[in-house]
Design an enzyme around this catalytic site. Structure first.
Site, PDB file in Angstrom:
ATOM      1  N   CYS A   1      39.196 -17.382  59.625  1.00 49.36           N
ATOM      2  CA  CYS A   1      38.609 -17.434  58.440  1.00 49.36           C
ATOM      3  C   CYS A   1      38.240 -18.731  57.756  1.00 49.36           C
ATOM      4  O   CYS A   1      37.121 -18.867  57.240  1.00 49.36           O
ATOM      5  CB  CYS A   1      39.984 -17.036  57.411  1.00 49.36           C
TER       6      CYS A   1
ATOM      7  N   HIS B   1      38.583 -19.748  52.151  1.00 49.27           N
ATOM      8  CA  HIS B   1      40.022 -19.534  52.509  1.00 49.27           C
ATOM      9  C   HIS B   1      41.064 -19.905  51.314  1.00 49.27           C
ATOM     10  O   HIS B   1      40.901 -20.794  50.777  1.00 49.27           O
ATOM     11  CB  HIS B   1      40.185 -20.224  53.704  1.00 49.27           C
TER      12      HIS B   1
END
Length: 512
Positions: free
Chosen positions: A93, A149
């Site tokens: 991510c 993120h």
């Protein structure tokens, strides 16, 4: 043809702001009408920027799973251009999202793990990001859910990215887990029918927030509205009706070759050495493989319904005709292939992602098989919005393919997972080179499941040589503060270190 260098100067933020304000609105759209494409409106276009978390190619229009139902994404693809060979820059991510939003490769910044954030290291601290560019160009900018993120942009840095930060609500969780994995179970490793009502799900609330912005965004300036959905990332929760779409008795499982890892170099194991995501053997042992596949499909369909709600809100706003809609995922996900679940690999299942654009100036109902990268979104959106191009972006505009899906493209897609580990993906080939020099090569036309590693021997030496030239010339070590899923390799000693601990190179791939 050899690739261009990836080293570029970083222009000042103040200079860009001035250029954007002075030149942006005045730049004409140079290209003429595109056959089969929607016509560009005279004002600068809006952008609806939709991110999906951990979504592989199990999307109806991508044909990644024969049973998946994604009618809303499929309809969006029908009115735009779908890139069927698009790949992330990192199968994780934080580095994937940072790369897309900064326009730089992980190998250029040294951001490989789940930390640090984009403003917490010298490599990207003053970088002009994609949303920041639109904010400084006078757009109304809004974000909700997971675009960066989670937690990677601190409150003090948020105003420079977006005008408004909406909800980033996480997934609700039941009192007890549905799944019981052996050992210390990560709280996200769960899946099942929960909650009872769709309105309680995080993605419903994220869609609500973005839809409200579409209704209320200022009419006197264009908008850049970003919505980051959490599903189908674990925990894979959705109400029962979404599971009912995929009865267990008729569920089709992903193809798995039992000795698939037999021809892999040992270094391939180290990229996912110890992870919370369970191995296929564990899921089989506890009878949870089918339930995970079913939950992944169910949460995809629920997430798709929330994409549909956003598109309905866009239509109701009266601004759809002058809005570029972008839909992408940060990386793929394994569901048993190569004996694992999760991401953290350099194979197609982990790197291939949905990427589609629709709106003014974009060909309708088009499919492009040229290699594309998430990194390409930054220069593409600048061009579509008629904002000044930048010389310091490592991606390449997809506008030629948005006008004509058959247009040539010379660049492959490159994915990196920790320093020294890279994959090069062309229309036919996937080449992987690990930090210790070991290799994999797959003929994706003949072997789409990547079951036969062709890297050994001399037969494909010329193919490997042509692909090697695209390996990043800049390959930085992890930045200070790097944490979680970080792998390092010492070429002098041969030592491999995973998350700060030396790897026993004689040990089998550990569980769960």
């Amino acid at each position: 043809m050899r690739p261009a260098s990836h080293s570029h100067p970083v222009p000042s933020r103040r200079l860009f702001a001035g250029l954007l304000l002075l030149l942006g609105a005045a730049l004409p759209l140079l290209a003429g009408p595109v056959p089969g494409a929607a016509q560009a409106a005279p004002s600068r276009p809006n952008v609806l920027f939709i991110a999906i978390d951990d979504q592989n190619d199990w999307i109806g229009c991508m044909q990644g799973h024969p049973q998946v139902r994604t009618p809303h994404i499929d309809r969006l693809a029908a009115r735009g251009t779908l890139f069927t060979n698009a790949h992330c820059q990192a199968p994780l991510c934080n580095p994937s999202r940072n790369s897309l939003l900064t326009g730089l490769r992980p190998s250029t910044t040294g951001i490989y793990g789940l930390a640090p954030g984009v403003r917490e290291n010298d490599a990207t601290r003053e970088r002009v990001t994609l949303p920041q560019t639109f904010t400084e160009a006078g757009y109304h900018t809004f974000t909700c859910g997971k675009i960066y993120h989670d937690g990677s942009v601190k409150p003090k840095d948020q105003p420079r990215e977006f005008n408004v930060w909406g909800t980033s609500v996480g997934m609700p969780k039941p009192a007890r887990t549905f799944v019981k994995l052996p050992g210390d179970q990560h709280p996200a490793m769960d899946w099942g029918p929960y909650p009872e009502r769709d309105e309680e799900n995080a993605d419903w609330k994220i869609a609500d927030a973005a839809a409200e912005q579409l209704r209320t965004a200022p009419k006197d300036r264009p908008f850049f509205i970003a919505a980051g959905f959490r599903l189908p990332h674990v925990p894979c929760f959705a109400s029962q009706k979404w599971f009912d779409l995929y009865p267990d008795t008729t569920l089709k499982m992903p193809p798995v070759k039992e000795d698939d890892r037999a021809d892999l170099p040992r270094f391939a194991d180290y990229l996912h050495w110890q992870l919370p995501e369970p191995r296929l053997k564990t899921l089989r042992d506890i009878g949870e493989w089918r339930s995970l596949v079913r939950a992944y499909l169910a949460t995809i369909s629920f997430m798709d319904s929330q994409v549909g709600r956003l598109l309905e809100a866009l239509e109701a706003s009266g601004r759809a005709e002058n809005t570029v809609v972008v839909l992408w995922s940060d990386h793929g996900w394994h569901l048993g292939e190569k004996g694992i679940t999760g991401k953290n690999t350099l194979w197609d299942r982990s790197t291939r992602v949905p990427l589609l654009l629709a709106g003014p100036g974009i060909s309708r109902n088009a499919r492009c098989g040229r290699p594309a990268e998430l990194l390409d979104l930054y220069p593409t959106l600048l061009e579509l919005a008629r904002l000044p191009a930048r010389s310091d972006l490592e991606g390449h505009s997809l506008v030629p393919q948005l006008r004509d899906a058959r247009a040539a493209r010379k660049w492959p897609a490159i994915t990196t997972h920790n320093q020294g580990n890279h994959a090069v993906r062309t229309e036919r080939w996937r080449y992987i080179r690990y930090a210790d020099g070991s290799e994999e090569l797959y003929d994706m036309e003949k072997d789409p499941n990547e079951w036969t590693n062709l890297a050994r021997g001399r037969r494909h030496a010329s193919v490997k040589a042509s692909l090697k030239q695209w390996l990043p010339k800049v390959d930085r070590p992890p930045v200070p503060g790097s944490a979680h899923r970080v792998l390092t390799y010492d070429s002098a000693t041969g030592e491999v270190v995973w998350e700060g601990k030396p790897v026993d190179r004689s040990a089998p791939l550990p569980g769960p």
